[in-house]
Structures are given as C-alpha cells and as structure tokens.
Design an enzyme around this catalytic site. Structure first.
Site, mmCIF file in Angstrom:
data_model
loop_
_atom_site.group_PDB
_atom_site.id
_atom_site.type_symbol
_atom_site.label_atom_id
_atom_site.label_comp_id
_atom_site.label_asym_id
_atom_site.label_seq_id
_atom_site.Cartn_x
_atom_site.Cartn_y
_atom_site.Cartn_z
ATOM 1 N NE ARG A 62 -14.033 -42.986 9.420
ATOM 2 C CZ ARG A 62 -15.214 -43.546 9.612
ATOM 3 N NH1 ARG A 62 -16.296 -42.794 9.650
ATOM 4 N NH2 ARG A 62 -15.331 -44.840 9.767
ATOM 5 C CE LYS A 77 -21.865 -45.816 14.229
ATOM 6 N NZ LYS A 77 -21.018 -44.614 14.064
ATOM 7 C CB THR A 78 -16.730 -50.421 12.576
ATOM 8 O OG1 THR A 78 -17.864 -49.995 11.820
ATOM 9 C CG2 THR A 78 -16.135 -51.660 11.927
HETATM 10 N N1 LIG Z 1 -11.937 -44.997 20.924
HETATM 11 C C1 LIG Z 1 -11.033 -45.050 19.932
HETATM 12 N N2 LIG Z 1 -9.741 -45.211 20.203
HETATM 13 C C2 LIG Z 1 -8.829 -45.224 19.211
HETATM 14 N N3 LIG Z 1 -9.137 -45.095 17.911
HETATM 15 C C3 LIG Z 1 -10.417 -44.963 17.567
HETATM 16 C C4 LIG Z 1 -11.428 -44.945 18.563
HETATM 17 N N4 LIG Z 1 -12.621 -44.814 17.943
HETATM 18 C C5 LIG Z 1 -12.356 -44.737 16.632
HETATM 19 N N5 LIG Z 1 -11.042 -44.818 16.394
HETATM 20 C C6 LIG Z 1 -10.390 -44.717 15.083
HETATM 21 O O1 LIG Z 1 -11.291 -44.109 14.181
HETATM 22 C C7 LIG Z 1 -11.499 -44.926 13.028
HETATM 23 C C8 LIG Z 1 -12.962 -44.941 12.714
HETATM 24 O O2 LIG Z 1 -13.648 -45.690 13.690
HETATM 25 P P1 LIG Z 1 -14.844 -46.689 13.317
HETATM 26 O O3 LIG Z 1 -14.677 -47.181 11.929
HETATM 27 O O4 LIG Z 1 -14.922 -47.697 14.392
HETATM 28 O O5 LIG Z 1 -16.054 -45.674 13.395
HETATM 29 P P2 LIG Z 1 -17.602 -45.929 13.134
HETATM 30 O O6 LIG Z 1 -18.321 -45.327 14.291
HETATM 31 O O7 LIG Z 1 -17.839 -47.355 12.839
HETATM 32 O O8 LIG Z 1 -17.874 -45.041 11.838
HETATM 33 P P3 LIG Z 1 -19.045 -45.251 10.723
HETATM 34 O O9 LIG Z 1 -20.309 -44.727 11.355
HETATM 35 O O10 LIG Z 1 -18.605 -44.363 9.577
HETATM 36 O O11 LIG Z 1 -19.096 -46.685 10.371
HETATM 37 C C9 LIG Z 1 -10.943 -46.303 13.388
HETATM 38 O O12 LIG Z 1 -10.224 -46.850 12.350
HETATM 39 C C10 LIG Z 1 -9.999 -46.073 14.539
HETATM 40 O O13 LIG Z 1 -8.688 -45.968 14.056
HETATM 41 MG MG LIG Z 2 -18.492 -48.284 11.087
#
Ligand SMILES: Nc1ncnc2c1ncn2[C@@H]1O[C@H](COP(=O)(O)OP(=O)(O)OP(=O)(O)O)[C@@H](O)[C@H]1O
Ligand SMILES: [Mg+2]
Length: 353
Positions: free
Chosen positions: A220, A67-68
C-alpha cells in the site's frame, strides 16, 4: 493528503478508489507471500477436487499487505460471489443473521476486521461456521423461542490486523490461517512495476528500487509513494521516474532513504538527544515530540522497531546503535544492537510498555 500520511500503512481517506484499480485480481497476479500463496492454492484446489466449499480462511497480518485483495481473489478463483461486511458493522446479531440467511451455496462471506465483531454476532458465527445453521430468536423475554435455520454451505474469509485479539473459539473454527509477512524490497519492486504499467507510468528500474526501499515492506505504501513520485515527475520533469527523480520527489514529502518520515526522525531524535538513548517511557517521549502517546506507539514505533532502530523494553524505549547511526551520531558503548522484531511486534497491543 495530510502531512505525514505518506507512510501510514492504513488507507488514507479517498485512497480506496486508487487502490481498487491496482488490486491484483488472480492468485497468479498476487506478488510475494510465496508460502501463503502455495498454501492457499492447495486449499482451493483441494476443495474444487471435492466439489465442496473450502475451509474457512483467516487472513492475518499488518495493514496494507493484501488481506482484502486476497479475500477478493479467493472468491474469483472459486468462481463464487463475494459478500462483504466487517466486524464493526455487525453490531447486532440480527445483522449477521440476515447476511447468513441470504447466502447461496458456495458464496464467500468476507468479514473484514473480524476481531471487532460484537459478542452476540460472534456466537452466532460459531454455529454458522461449524454446522451451517443459525438460531434465530423470535420474541422477547420468557416467551422468546429460538428457531433453528439452515443456511447454505459457504466459506468465511476473515481478515484481521490483530489475530491476538480474536477469541480462541473463533480462531479454532478457521480451517486455514494465512500469516501475511512484510514484503522484501524485490517483491515491492515487482508490485511497483505492475502498478506503473497499469497507470501508464514510465518507471525505470533504478526508480523502482529507490521507491521500494522506502516503502516499509508494505505494498500500500509503495503504491502511494509511486503516485506521489509520478506527480513530481510529471510536474517538474518529463514524466519518467528515475532514481534521481524518486529521490527528489520523496525529499519533498520528507520520506528519507530508509522510509522514515519527519515524525519518525523526531521520535528517534528526541530519544537520542534528550534522553541519551533511553530507556524512557512512551508518554514522556510523546510529550517531547508534541504528539499523543497513541500516535507514537501505533504510527511510529511499529516500523522503528521492525527497522531495528528502537527497542521496547520493560523499562521503556531504547535507541539501538542503528538509530544513532541513522541520525549521523556515534552511539554510546551500551547502545543495544538491533533486536529481532517478532512477527506480531507490529501490533502495539502485544507489546508491553
Ligand atoms: N501481493 C500484492 N501484489 C500486488 N499488489 C498488492 C499486493 N498486496 C497488496 N497490494 C496493493 O496494496 C493495496 C492494499 O492492499 P489491501 O487493501 O489488500 O491490504 P489489507 O491487508 O486489506 O489492508 P487493511 O488491513 O488496511 O485492510 C491494494 O490495493 C493493492 O494495490
Ligand atoms: Mg483490507
């Protein structure tokens, strides 16, 4: 890293830095989520054709799915500046008012954990999202006046792991909601290949397959396991990650072939051995493994449910036939088959005890 944290979908302390180097920067680099990617592409291209900021976007889904990363990508694709804050940081409406009034036309405002925003800030957000306006209250008591203030047209990107906890009025003000899904094994292999090339690690196809299969559908976790396996490969072998190396490394970290860790197996073990497969209440189960009920409920169960090994029923937790099989035991005739997990079963708040 603390024992058992290898498989947590939440970022562990210190991990954010490792993550930022592995984050995809453009939509085209973002692996998987084909529906979300296509929908988002249309939203962004439509907006650029009209020369106006796109609709507000809500990114909804379990932790660690990107998401981030997507929020950052949206700003990059729009060529806009990204302002970042979070629900818990917006305790006072004044904090939000300051942020909003500093926005420049076309900015992307990212509010992480938007379901945790305090009520007054949330109400201010309604007006800002709808009319690009805030009402700033000056003074206190009967003499207080409210001054309407125009703000620059912007795009709000909200992220939440608990979209069910959002109020209706807030949810309705997003023009587009992206529902993130867990990743297929092949998609995780792609994530791993990309990360390995950034880290300069020799990841063999069978090594990638082995790590992906244990990553619980979560990029992740895949990246985290890759870092652990890389340590092992460099310290105990020649640095190349083959299937055999991945298997030995993940054995050290107690991550089994299906991506279960020691606590997951303890929960299943207690459910099956001490309670005949259930049903049993989550508190009783937690006592049996010496953990807090919330840990069992929020850390172990979402994945056990999704993996089809545990079912949450109105009478308590029940082990499915696959749980018995995974522990190498034969299931009683009345053990349920896998129960299809729903999209939001990863969110404990949505499931009954
Ligand atoms: N579609 C993707 N392609 C490549 N890498 C990804 C992808 N999605 C996530 N990642 C990897 O996973 C890590 C975690 O993703 P991210 O921080 O965007 O998740 P999030 O959904 O925001 O988690 P949270 O709910 O804990 O905030 C990122 O640093 C990235 O390296
Ligand atoms: Mg996040």
């Amino acid at each position: 890293m603390a024992d058992g944290a290898e498989l947590s979908p939440y970022a562990v302390p210190g991990e954010r830095d490792d993550e930022s180097s592995l984050r995809p920067r453009r939509l085209a680099e973002f692996v998987g989520q084909p529906r979300v990617r296509e929908q988002l592409e249309l939203v962004l291209q439509g907006a650029s054709l009209r020369g106006a900021p796109p609709d507000h976007v809500l990114l909804s889904g379990p932790p660690g799915l990107g998401k981030t990363s997507l929020a950052m990508i949206i700003a990059v694709e729009l060529g806009s500046a990204l302002r970042i804050t979070s629900g818990p940081a917006l305790e006072r409406a004044g904090d939000l008012a300051a942020m909003l009034s500093n926005l420049v036309e076309g900015d992307v405002l990212f509010i992480d954990e938007i379901h945790r925003i305090a009520r007054p800030a949330e109400e201010m957000l309604y007006l800002a999202m709808e009319d690009f306006r805030v009402d700033v209250v000056v003074g206190k008591g009967p003499g207080a006046t409210s001054i309407p203030l125009e703000i620059a047209p912007f795009t709000l990107v909200g992220a939440t792991t608990r979209s069910g906890a959002l109020t209706g009025p807030l949810r309705d003000r997003f023009g587009f909601t992206a529902h993130m899904e867990f990743y297929a094994a092949e998609e995780l292999e792609q994530v791993l290949r990309r990360s390995a090339s950034i880290l300069g690690v020799d990841l063999r196809p069978d090594g990638a397959e082995e790590i992906a299969g244990r990553s619980r559908g979560t990029p992740r976790i895949a990246n985290r396991l890759l870092r652990r396996v890389r340590d092992f490969a460099e310290v105990r072998a020649d640095g190349s990650i083959t299937r055999a190396i991945a298997m030995s490394a993940l054995e050290v970290y107690d991550v089994d072939a299906l991506g279960l860790d020691r606590l997951d197996r303890a929960v299943l073990g207690a459910l099956v051995r001490s309670f005949g497969g259930g049903p049993v209440g989550v508190s009783t189960l937690a006592v049996a493994v010496g953990e807090e009920p919330s840990t069992v409920e929020e850390v172990c169960e979402p994945y056990l449910v999704r993996a089809g090994m545990l079912a949450r029923t109105p009478r308590g937790r029940v082990a499915t036939a696959s749980a018995w099989a995974h522990l190498g035991l034969s299931a009683p005739a009345d053990a349920p088959g896998p129960i299809p997990p729903t999209l939001f079963d990863s969110d404990p708040a949505h499931t009954a005890e």
